[in-house]
Structures are given as structure tokens and as C-alpha cells.
Write a protein that holds these residues in place. Structure first.
Motif, PDB file in Angstrom:
ATOM      1  N   GLY A  53       0.819  -1.223   0.000  1.00 18.41           N
ATOM      2  CA  GLY A  53       0.000   0.000   0.000  1.00 18.41           C
ATOM      3  C   GLY A  53       0.846   1.262   0.000  1.00 18.41           C
ATOM      4  O   GLY A  53       0.425   2.305   0.535  1.00 18.41           O
ATOM      5  N   ALA A  54       2.040   1.174  -0.595  1.00 16.41           N
ATOM      6  CA  ALA A  54       2.975   2.314  -0.554  1.00 16.41           C
ATOM      7  C   ALA A  54       2.357   3.568  -1.168  1.00 16.41           C
ATOM      8  O   ALA A  54       2.674   4.687  -0.740  1.00 16.41           O
ATOM      9  N   GLY A  55       1.461   3.386  -2.136  1.00 15.48           N
ATOM     10  CA  GLY A  55       0.845   4.533  -2.800  1.00 15.48           C
ATOM     11  C   GLY A  55       0.140   5.467  -1.827  1.00 15.48           C
ATOM     12  O   GLY A  55       0.166   6.687  -1.990  1.00 15.48           O
ATOM     13  N   PHE A  56      -0.500   4.888  -0.794  1.00 16.91           N
ATOM     14  CA  PHE A  56      -1.210   5.718   0.178  1.00 16.91           C
ATOM     15  C   PHE A  56      -0.231   6.678   0.868  1.00 16.91           C
ATOM     16  O   PHE A  56      -0.550   7.838   1.105  1.00 16.91           O
ATOM     17  N   PHE A  57       0.937   6.160   1.214  1.00 18.65           N
ATOM     18  CA  PHE A  57       1.907   6.990   1.947  1.00 18.65           C
ATOM     19  C   PHE A  57       2.615   7.969   1.002  1.00 18.65           C
ATOM     20  O   PHE A  57       2.826   9.129   1.343  1.00 18.65           O
ATOM     21  N   ILE A  58       2.973   7.475  -0.193  1.00 16.86           N
ATOM     22  CA  ILE A  58       3.709   8.333  -1.127  1.00 16.86           C
ATOM     23  C   ILE A  58       2.832   9.498  -1.590  1.00 16.86           C
ATOM     24  O   ILE A  58       3.207  10.667  -1.465  1.00 16.86           O
ATOM     25  N   ILE A  95      10.480  14.428   3.506  1.00 16.63           N
ATOM     26  CA  ILE A  95      11.436  13.371   3.895  1.00 16.63           C
ATOM     27  C   ILE A  95      10.789  11.998   3.696  1.00 16.63           C
ATOM     28  O   ILE A  95      11.385  11.074   3.139  1.00 16.63           O
ATOM     29  N   GLY A  96       9.541  11.888   4.148  1.00 16.64           N
ATOM     30  CA  GLY A  96       8.820  10.619   3.980  1.00 16.64           C
ATOM     31  C   GLY A  96       8.680  10.254   2.514  1.00 16.64           C
ATOM     32  O   GLY A  96       8.944   9.105   2.112  1.00 16.64           O
ATOM     33  N   PHE A  97       8.283  11.238   1.711  1.00 11.15           N
ATOM     34  CA  PHE A  97       8.090  10.989   0.274  1.00 11.15           C
ATOM     35  C   PHE A  97       9.404  10.535  -0.361  1.00 11.15           C
ATOM     36  O   PHE A  97       9.446   9.562  -1.121  1.00 11.15           O
ATOM     37  N   THR A  98      10.490  11.259  -0.050  1.00  8.79           N
ATOM     38  CA  THR A  98      11.781  10.941  -0.669  1.00  8.79           C
ATOM     39  C   THR A  98      12.226   9.528  -0.293  1.00  8.79           C
ATOM     40  O   THR A  98      12.702   8.763  -1.141  1.00  8.79           O
ATOM     41  N   MET A  99      12.054   9.205   0.976  1.00  5.70           N
ATOM     42  CA  MET A  99      12.481   7.863   1.408  1.00  5.70           C
ATOM     43  C   MET A  99      11.689   6.769   0.689  1.00  5.70           C
ATOM     44  O   MET A  99      12.244   5.764   0.264  1.00  5.70           O
ATOM     45  N   LEU A 100      10.377   6.998   0.564  1.00  2.47           N
ATOM     46  CA  LEU A 100       9.547   5.962  -0.059  1.00  2.47           C
ATOM     47  C   LEU A 100       9.699   5.929  -1.573  1.00  2.47           C
ATOM     48  O   LEU A 100       9.633   4.858  -2.192  1.00  2.47           O
ATOM     49  N   ALA A 101       9.900   7.098  -2.191  1.00  5.98           N
ATOM     50  CA  ALA A 101       9.971   7.142  -3.656  1.00  5.98           C
ATOM     51  C   ALA A 101      11.357   6.742  -4.160  1.00  5.98           C
ATOM     52  O   ALA A 101      11.485   6.031  -5.172  1.00  5.98           O
ATOM     53  N   LEU A 102      12.385   7.194  -3.467  1.00  7.34           N
ATOM     54  CA  LEU A 102      13.752   6.918  -3.947  1.00  7.34           C
ATOM     55  C   LEU A 102      14.404   5.735  -3.245  1.00  7.34           C
ATOM     56  O   LEU A 102      15.369   5.166  -3.749  1.00  7.34           O
ATOM     57  N   GLY A 103      13.894   5.387  -2.075  1.00  7.25           N
ATOM     58  CA  GLY A 103      14.491   4.305  -1.282  1.00  7.25           C
ATOM     59  C   GLY A 103      14.673   3.018  -2.066  1.00  7.25           C
ATOM     60  O   GLY A 103      15.797   2.475  -2.144  1.00  7.25           O
ATOM     61  N   PRO A 104      13.596   2.492  -2.681  1.00  7.00           N
ATOM     62  CA  PRO A 104      13.744   1.233  -3.422  1.00  7.00           C
ATOM     63  C   PRO A 104      14.768   1.337  -4.569  1.00  7.00           C
ATOM     64  O   PRO A 104      15.497   0.377  -4.833  1.00  7.00           O
ATOM     65  N   ALA A 105      14.797   2.514  -5.240  1.00  4.90           N
ATOM     66  CA  ALA A 105      15.740   2.688  -6.349  1.00  4.90           C
ATOM     67  C   ALA A 105      17.188   2.650  -5.833  1.00  4.90           C
ATOM     68  O   ALA A 105      18.053   1.980  -6.412  1.00  4.90           O
ATOM     69  N   ILE A 106      17.414   3.353  -4.725  1.00  4.80           N
ATOM     70  CA  ILE A 106      18.783   3.371  -4.170  1.00  4.80           C
ATOM     71  C   ILE A 106      19.166   1.976  -3.684  1.00  4.80           C
ATOM     72  O   ILE A 106      20.294   1.511  -3.896  1.00  4.80           O
ATOM     73  N   ALA A 107      18.205   1.299  -3.055  1.00  2.00           N
ATOM     74  CA  ALA A 107      18.477  -0.060  -2.569  1.00  2.00           C
ATOM     75  C   ALA A 107      18.843  -0.973  -3.742  1.00  2.00           C
ATOM     76  O   ALA A 107      19.777  -1.783  -3.659  1.00  2.00           O
ATOM     77  N   TRP A 108      18.116  -0.819  -4.843  1.00  2.00           N
ATOM     78  CA  TRP A 108      18.384  -1.630  -6.055  1.00  2.00           C
ATOM     79  C   TRP A 108      19.799  -1.344  -6.579  1.00  2.00           C
ATOM     80  O   TRP A 108      20.553  -2.261  -6.915  1.00  2.00           O
TER      81      TRP A 108
END
Lengths: 235, 385, 344
Positions: C267-272, C319-332
Motif C-alpha cells: 500500500g505504498a501509494g497511500f503513503f507516497i 522526507i517521507g516521500f523521498t524515502m519511499l519514492a527513492l528508497g527502493p531505487a537506491i536499494a536496487w
């Protein structure tokens, strides 16, 4: 007239809504200063408008003209959402007492405290203190409808004072009291005034007229308030 | 004197207020609990039906191919059908199935002879029947006499029942009779080498729509292909509709009742003087709304919990579950239902919106109507004047 | 669809919120037309009571209508796609709803945004007894009415349309659109790149502005952060859809924003998108508070505090948006050493 000196009436007029314009008003061009740290007595015959003046000072009624200022603010002009919470600074003793009969003495004292941002334990402390001052400690858990007339009046005064108000408006506070208790109530109101409150008493009780703790005396007759300072040494 | 606590004074006073008007609060509690019970029962039933169907459909084949001709369904030549299906890329494990509806002692029953028709999870260790034996569903078992079952009209077959399917598979096995292919063929009118239909599994489930056209073109006769998604959609629609209709049928009247009772409890003109007194002591209209909402929550939350618990019991615990199934479905047999956590959460949200919000709005509006006056006017309504 | 309990829940919430709003708006009309704070006649006293009731009703209506909008969002994103043949996520549901669905969402958003603006003004107005913003607040509250009516109308149209919809192609349409033409794909890629860089630059600028607003709430313009925030929200949404979402799905060419709401992606969309909504709402609050500060010195103090609170809200949301939107990309990138499209 200094507007930031306690409770001030400036050109206060009041006429009951719906009454004819040619009928005499209840109050007309009332000018008065009820200063901080003083006890003021308003006397007058029954029906002269003492209770109405008290209600106007408490913001329960709106003046038809003129203003009531409290601590330099025109509170009578404030909209209701500001005037209602301002009343937390006012302790009012109604002539008819207005106690909730099915509540206990302690619970009646709790009523004015509930919406204030203070803790439950502090509320209990204040109630205990006030019950002691009123001599009602033993009756804390008694239902209000089991009290005598004098006890109920003392309870009504205790309720007005429990939240340490800035302005105390007492309408006939000694009507049901013997001499001993009347003197005690007067002393209690004087103590509150000495702590910095504005105390206004509306009464036709002759015992109060001769009480030496009164700083200013006013007389209300024919819709007009007249008065003079008595104790010049008031702070 | 009340003991010192850290609870917000407003909530404590609200609780004391409830105690002062115990009868009205009980009335409100009962009304709210009944409303939640009736609503939640229908919604839980619908969700559970949906979850149960979904669980069963998850094990169903992705596609089912049936041969059709001018007269309707026609037997499927197994070898030809298998060869045609295997030619299509993405198709795995095509399985011919033997099944059909035949007359039973108390109405039609579904005869199955191949294990592929019945999902494995339903068998739960039941041994397969031998010749002259059968495993039957709960609905068929009730009509048995002496453990033997006679089926068919032209070609009658009698088998001895060695097992019944578990009750919690009732939604799919209620009228099922599982027997050997040799016993079933005369009943179904199929000769060896023929099947009722062909179950097909796909390498990628998402391709079920794309492959249908290729598959239909691969057979030398007209076929009708049913996909799992369409079946799932139909079942989901049926389940949702059963809950929706039950809710819609009962809600307006109950909601009106709730609003009237809330109005009666909150908006008591005798309390106007009380409101006036509170205002004269520095309470605001918002404080009074807060007090009334606290009261409503103290009464409402246990009522909602009780209503939900009762509804849960009514849907999932027999014999109440049977009555509920009868009421909601209009007389269908009782399935043993399951509930998934997401479905339960959705029911909670729906209850909160359908019952909680109107209830809170009623409390708010009636309080506002009663307390929205000048304190002096409100004080005049009181008996001490 | 019409029988779905969530549809009923949505309508009950919308109707209850609408009733509260209508009651409040009717009282606000009297305030808007005749508010005379210097008078103490009986009509003005009645208006004062109306203003107080309208404020309370407005706050409750905003709560209820937000609940209705969230129920609708949950319906589109998580629930109703199971009733639409061929739909797998909100994209399919919106396809089935046609343009009415998108219009309904836009009008719901605008209505809530106006009511949020009213809430900000009312919150400032209540700080001082002069009532300088009472009339403006009433006007703003009433101005949400046409948008709310349109939101309800298009919601009804959209939900009724779903009732009879043929099979939709849902995310297949998204794939098709991406894979259909090289030129379109190239245009999309360049748009995505522009939006990505603008969202990064705009986000950084917004953060810097917010730090300044927290330290000096009574300096600088309030309009600038609002304009940047609104533009940033568009760019961030496009960048997330075209670039960021791929790291959630772990496939390229699936720029579907609605799949992010599914439980498969927590449900990441709700938070992003919630973060984006908070940024937009709080930036509007800053703009309104700044205007109030300039026009009414009596409210300068409360307005400054509101600006600081909103600035903190924006910083937290970003901060929340950046972590959720970019987090998976950086992790990848850290895990594999390359980005998803193969570039190092």
C-alpha cells in the motif's frame, strides 16, 4: 476613564429585547470602574437591575449600547466563541444558585473545572480547598438536594471561586446566611480581592452595607448607577 | 470524592453523565448494538462467502474447455482434445474430466469421476472410492438410506457410501458424489475415450484471456472456454450482492431509528438549562460537543464491539450460522465459511462509515442545536427560574 | 458495483458530510452577507452564533468529507477492481468509470483543498476576538459548494457507469501505451527525465525555503513556496510514475501509479501520494497564513506560528516521500550496481 483597570462599564445601556422604545430602559448610561483588587457593592431595590448588571458584566447578556471592558479588552463586543471561553475568568454566583440537584457537592464544584487545561489531581486539590473554605468538607459526597438553603448558597459561592477567577460577580451572596456565615462569606470575598481579583457584589442585604471590607459602594436606581470609593487604601 | 486519575476530565465527566441518565444510555446502547449486529452480520457473511469462494477458485483450473454442438454440451474426445490443447504455447497439464449432473433421490446431484474436478484441499486424506463405492457431500449424505445411494433414471446405478466430504468444503461439495469412472460413465452417457470437459492450467495465469482465442481455434469443433477470472468475478459479484442487498434492505429503517433515539437522548430540552449553566461557567459550544461525543463514544464503542462479536458468532458458529445463512441467502444450504483479515478490516471500515459516521453526526447536530444559544436564554429554560 | 457495501459506505459518508457542510454553508451565507462586527444588535448576535456553528459544522464536514474521499480512494485503489471485468488495479476502475471518474477525483480534491484553506483561515481567526477573517472564512467555505456538488455528481455518474461496463484492459493498456511507438516512448522518456530532475531540484529548493520559513516565519513570500510546491507535486508524481514505480514493480515499462496502492506493494501509494498531498495542503496553508500576516497585523503572531507548523509539516512529508519514492531505487542500485534500465 481607564479601560484596563479591571472591569469597566462604559456608557452601558440595556433594554430587554421586544420592549417598546418609549418604556424606560433597565440600565442607562452606566459608567463604572470595578478595579482590580477591590470589592464593590452594588445596592438597589428589588427589580432595580442589579442582577441584569451582573449578567452584563459576566457576558451572559449583551448591552444594547455601550461596552463592558475587562483587563483592557472590550469583551461585550467579542463574538460568542471568544466570550464563552473568556467566562472561565469569571466566577458568578447566581441569585437562584443554579446548582445541579442530583449531583454531589464535590461534583457541582467540578463543573467549572472540566474544560480547563488542568490535571484531574489538581482539580481535586482545588475542590478540597474550596470545600474547606466553605465549611462543606463533610458534605463532599452528599447530593446537593439534601443541603439546607444556607449550605447550598455557600456551595454556589464555592463553585464560583473554585477555579480562582479574575472576576467574581456575586448576586445576593448572603441572602440565606446567618450573621456568622454572612461575615465569613464577606471575608472570603475580600481575601479573593486582596489576591488580585475584581469582586462585585449585588445585594440589598443591610449587613453588607455596613461591612468594612467593601472598597466601593454603588447604588442602582432608576436605571442609573451612582457610587463612590470608600476604602482609598485599596491596591 | 472521585479518586485522582490521569484520564482526561472530560471523559470522566461524560461517564458520570451516562450514569446520571442510565436508562437513556442503555436504550442507545441496545439500539446501536442491534444496528451494528444486523449490518455486520450481512457484511461478514458476504465477505466470508467471498473469501471462501476465492480460496476454492484459487485451486480451480485456469481454463475449462467444453465442446458444444447444436444440442448444447457434447462429449469431448479425450485424445484429440489433449493433442489440440498441448499444441498451444503456455498450456500445461491439460486434464480430461468426467462429471455431470444426474437425478438423485432428492433432486439432482453432481457426479464426478475424476479427481481433477475436486480440489485437493477438499479431499483431506479421503481415500478414493473403488468400484461400487462413492464419497458424497453433506447434502447428499442426509438423503441416504442404509448407506446406499441410487442415482440415474434410465441407467440406474447404486453405490455404497464410504465417506462424506468435510463440512467446511460444503460450498463446493454439498451435492457432490465422487465415484469411479466406470460407475460414472453409464450415468453421464459417456463411452470410454470421452470426457465431459478439459481442464487446462497455464504457465502464466495472467495470460488466460490472451490464450483463449488460440485455444478455441486449435480444436476441430466449436468449444466454449470458461476462464477462472470470469468465474471468480461472478462468485465475487454474487457474494458482494448478497451482503449489499441484506444491508440495503434493513439499514434505512434502522438508521432512522438510531437517529431518532440519538436525538431523544441528546436533545433533551430539560437539559438546556444545564447547557446554559455550563456556558456561564466558561464552557464553549465546542466543549459541549466534545462532552457529548465522549458520551457517545463511551456508549458506542462497547455497543459496536458487542454488535460485531454477536455478528461474528452468528456467521461462523453453528447453529446460529445456519439461521444467518438462511436469512441472508434466502434459504441456501449452510456452508462453513472462512474470513480473511483484509476482509474483516474492510467490514470494520464499512461499519464505521455506515453506522459510526451517521451516529456521530446525529450526536453532533443534536448537541449543536441544543447548546447553540446564548447562555442567558438557555438558563431561562430551567426550573430554578 | 451499486450493491457493493463499500459503495454504500462511501455514499453514507458523503451524504452525512454533505449534510453537515450544507447546514454550515447556509449559516455562513448570513455571516458572509451581513457580518458587522462593530454592532451589538440582535441580528448581529444571531450572526455570531451562526458563525460559531458554521465553524464547528465546517470542521466536522471537512472530517466527514475527507473520510468519504478516502473511502472512495480505497474503493478505486483496492476494492472495486474486483467487480470490474479485466481490472487488476485502480487503472482498470478508472478506465471503467471513463472521464467521470477522473473528474470526480479532481473535484473531490479541489473541494477538500478549499475547505482545508477555510480551516487554516478559521484557525487564525479564532486566535483573536476581532473576527477580522470571519467574513472571508465564510466566503471561502461557501465557495467549496459548487465543486462539492460537481464531485458528488461525477461520483454518481462514474459509479453508475461501472455497473454496466464491458471488459477493460487495465494495465495491459499501460504496457501497450509504453510499447506502442518509439517516438512516443522517447517523448515519455525525456518528459520523465525532466520531471525527475525538476522534482529533485524543486524538492531541494522547497526544503531550503521551509528551513528559512521555520527560522524566519515573518520574512519572504508565502506565494513562492506554494507555487513551487504545486509544480513540484506534478513533477514528482510524473517522476514517480515513470521512474520510481519501476523499482517497486521491479519491471520496466509498467508506469502504473495505481498498482502502488495494492497490498502486493504494501500500500505504498497511500503513503507516497499522501506525502504529496500534505506538501500541497501545507504550502497553501503557508500562502494563506502569509497573506493574513501581511493584511492583518493583529494576526501576525498566530500566522507566523501557523507558517512554522506548516513548514515542519512540509519538511516531514518531503522526507517521507523521498524515502519511499527513492528508497527502493537506491536499494536496487546498491544491491546490483546498476539502475533498473541498465545504466551504471
Amino acid at each position: 476613564m481607564e479601560l484596563n483597570a479591571g472591569l469597566v462599564c462604559r456608557g452601558l445601556n440595556f433594554r430587554w429585547p421586544g420592549k417598546n422604545a418609549d418604556e424606560p430602559p433597565v440600565l442607562e448610561a452606566v459608567e463604572a470602574v470595578f478595579a482590580q483588587g477591590t470589592v464593590s457593592l452594588v445596592t438597589g431595590n428589588t427589580g432595580s437591575g442589579k442582577s441584569t448588571l451582573m449578567h452584563l458584566l459576566a457576558g451572559l447578556l449583551h448591552p444594547t449600547a455601550g461596552e463592558v471592558w475587562a483587563d483592557g479588552q472590550p469583551v461585550s463586543r467579542w463574538p460568542s466563541r471568544h466570550r464563552d471561553p473568556w467566562r472561565r475568568q469569571v466566577g458568578i454566583v447566581f441569585q437562584h444558585l443554579a446548582l445541579i440537584p442530583d449531583l454531589t457537592v464535590g461534583e457541582n464544584l467540578l463543573l467549572p473545572m472540566i474544560p480547563r487545561p488542568i490535571t484531574w489531581s489538581r482539580m481535586q486539590e482545588e475542590i478540597r480547598r474550596q470545600l474547606e473554605d466553605a465549611g462543606l468538607s463533610a458534605l463532599a459526597d452528599a447530593p446537593t438536594n439534601t443541603l439546607s438553603g444556607g449550605q447550598r448558597q455557600r456551595l454556589a459561592i464555592a463553585r464560583a471561586l473554585v477555579a480562582r477567577p479574575r472576576f467574581v460577580l456575586a448576586d445576593e451572596p448572603t441572602a440565606f446566611q446567618d450573621d456568622h456565615h454572612a461575615a465569613r462569606i464577606c471575608a472570603q470575598l475580600c481575601d479573593i480581592a486582596r489576591e488580585g481579583a475584581v469582586v462585585v457584589i449585588g445585594s440589598h442585604d443591610p449587613r453588607l452595607r455596613s461591612f468594612d471590607g467593601i472598597d466601593r459602594r454603588f447604588h442602582l436606581a432608576s436605571a442609573t448607577l451612582t457610587g463612590a470609593a470608600v476604602n482609598q487604601g485599596a491596591p | 470524592m472521585m479518586p485522582g486519575t490521569r484520564y482526561p476530565p472530560m471523559v470522566i465527566w461524560a461517564a458520570r453523565d451516562i450514569q446520571r441518565h442510565c436508562g437513556r444510555s442503555m436504550l442507545l446502547f441496545a439500539c446501536l448494538a442491534s444496528l451494528v449486529f444486523l449490518t455486520a452480520m450481512a457484511l461478514l457473511f458476504s465477505q466470508a462467502l467471498d473469501a471462501t469462494w476465492e480460496r476454492l477458485m484459487d485451486q480451480a483450473p485456469d481454463l475449462v474447455v467444453r465442446r458444444i454442438d447444436g444440442g448444447g454440451w457434447a462429449p469431448l474426445p479425450v485424445d484429440v482434445a489433449m493433442a489440440c490443447a498441448k499444441k498451444i504455447p503456455g498450456v500445461i497439464d491439460p486434464t480430461p474430466r468426467l462429471w455431470g449432473v444426474v437425478p438423485g433421490p432428492e433432486g439432482p446431484v453432481t457426479v464426478v469421476a475424476s479427481i481433477a474436478v475436486v480440489p485437493e484441499s477438499m479431499l483431506k486424506g479421503i481415500p478414493p472410492p473403488s468400484a461400487g463405492q462413492a464419497v458424497v457431500g453433506q447434502g447428499v449424505a442426509r438423503a441416504l438410506s442404509g448407506g446406499r445411494l441410487s442415482l440415474g433414471s434410465n441407467h440406474s446405478v447404486t453405490v455404497s457410501v464410504i465417506h462424506t466430504f468435510p463440512a467446511d468444503t460444503g460450498l463446493a461439495t454439498h451435492d457432490l458424489v465422487w465415484m469411479t469412472p466406470d460407475d460414472a460413465r453409464p450415468l453421464l452417457g459417456l463411452v470410454p475415450g470421452q470426457a465431459s470437459d478439459l481442464a487446462v492450467h497455464l504457465f502464466r495465469r495472467e495470460e488466460e484471456r490472451a490464450i483463449q482465442a488460440d485455444l478455441a481455434a486449435a480444436f476441430p469443433w466449436p468449444v466454449r472456454i470458461t476462464d477462472r477470472s470470469t468465474s471468480a468475478l461472478n462468485h465475487h459479484t454474487r457474494a458482494v450482492r448478497s451482503g449489499g442487498i441484506a444491508v440495503v434492505a434493513g439499514i434505512p429503517a434502522l438508521l432512522a431509528l438510531l437517529l431518532i433515539i440519538t436525538g431523544t437522548v441528546v436533545d433533551n430540552t430539560a437539559r438546556q438549562a444545564y447547557w446554559g449553566l455550563l456556558k456561564s461557567m466558561g464552557w464553549t459550544t465546542a466543549d459541549m460537543v466534545r462532552l457529548q461525543v465522549s458520551r457517545a463514544m463511551i456508549v458506542g464503542i462497547p455497543a459496536v464491539v458487542l454488535g460485531l462479536a454477536s455478528a461474528y458468532a452468528a456467521v461462523f458458529y453453528p447453529p446460529a450460522a445456519g439461521i444467518t445463512a438462511f436469512w441472508v441467502t434466502g434459504g441456501q444450504h449452510l456452508p462453513a465459511l472462512t474470513l480473511v483479515s483484509s476482509g474483516a478490516a474492510m467490514v470494520m471500515i464499512e461499519i464505521a462509515a455506515m453506522v459510526g459516521l451517521p451516529f456521530l453526526a446525529a450526536v453532533f447536530l443534536t448537541t449543536l442545536r441544543a447548546a447553540d444559544g446564548s447562555p442567558w436564554t438557555l438558563l431561562q429554560a430551567d426550573p430554578w427560574n | 458495483m451499486i450493491w457493493h457495501p463499500l459503495t454504500w459506505a462511501f455514499w453514507v459518508a458523503a451524504a452525512t458530510g454533505g449534510l453537515l457542510y450544507a447546514t454550515g454553508a447556509v449559516q455562513a451565507v448570513d455571516v458572509m452577507l451581513n457580518w458587522t462586527p462593530a454592532h451589538a444588535d440582535i441580528d448581529q448576535l444571531r450572526r455570531e452564533r451562526h458563525a460559531e456553528s458554521a465553524a464547528l459544522l465546517g470542521h466536522w464536514a471537512l472530517g466527514f468529507l475527507t473520510a468519504a474521499a478516502l473511502l472512495g480512494l480505497v474503493g478505486v485503489a483496492l476494492v472495486w477492481h474486483r467487480m470490474v471485468p479485466g481490472a487488476m488495479c485502480g487503472t482498470g476502475v478508472l478506465q471503467a468509470m471513463g472521464t467521470d471518474g477522473s473528474r470526480a477525483m479532481i473535484f473531490w480534491g479541489v473541494s477538500l483543498l478549499i475547505l482545508h484553506g477555510w480551516r487554516v483561515l478559521d484557525g487564525l481567526d479564532v486566535q483573536r476576538p476581532q473576527g477580522v477573517l470571519t467574513r472571508t472564512g465564510a466566503r471561502l467555505m461557501i465557495s467549496a459548494a459548487p465543486f462539492f456538488l460537481l464531485a458528488v455528481f461525477y461520483s454518481w455518474q462514474a459509479l453508475m457507469r461501472v455497473e454496466t461496463v464491458p471488459t477493460v484492459s487495465c494495465c495491459a493498456a499501460v504496457y501497450d501505451r509504453v510499447l506502442s511507438g518509439a517516438s512516443e516512448s522517447a517523448a515519455l522518456k525525456s518528459l520523465a527525465a525532466i520531471c525527475l530532475w525538476f522534482s529533485l531540484a524543486g524538492g531541494a529548493a522547497l526544503l531550503a525555503l521551509m528551513v528559512l520559513k521555520i527560522r524566519f516565519p515573518d520574512r519572504g513570500s508565502g506565494a513562492m513556496p506554494a507555487i513551487i510546491a504545486v509544480l513540484w507535486s506534478f513533477a514528482a508524481t510524473v517522476a514517480l510514475k515513470q521512474v520510481g514505480s519501476a523499482y517497486y514493480y521491479q519491471v520496466l515499462s509498467h508506469p502504473c501509479p495505481w498498482c502502488l496502492f495494492l497490498p502486493d506493494y504494501y500500500g505504498a501509494g497511500f503513503f507516497i501520494f499522501g506525502g504529496v498531498a500534505v506538501v500541497v495542503m501545507e504550502s497553501i496553508a503557508i500562502w494563506l497564513a502569509d497573506r493574513t500576516r501581511r493584511r492583518y497585523p493583529v494576526l501576525a503572531g498566530p500566522a507566523g506560528k501557523r507558517i512554522q507548523r506548516s513548514a515542519w509539516g512540509i519538511v516531514t512529508a518531503m522526507i517521507g516521500f523521498t524515502m519511499l519514492a527513492l528508497g527502493p531505487a537506491i536499494a536496487w542500485r546498491l544491491r546490483t550496481g546498476v539502475w533498473l534500465n541498465g545504466s551504471p
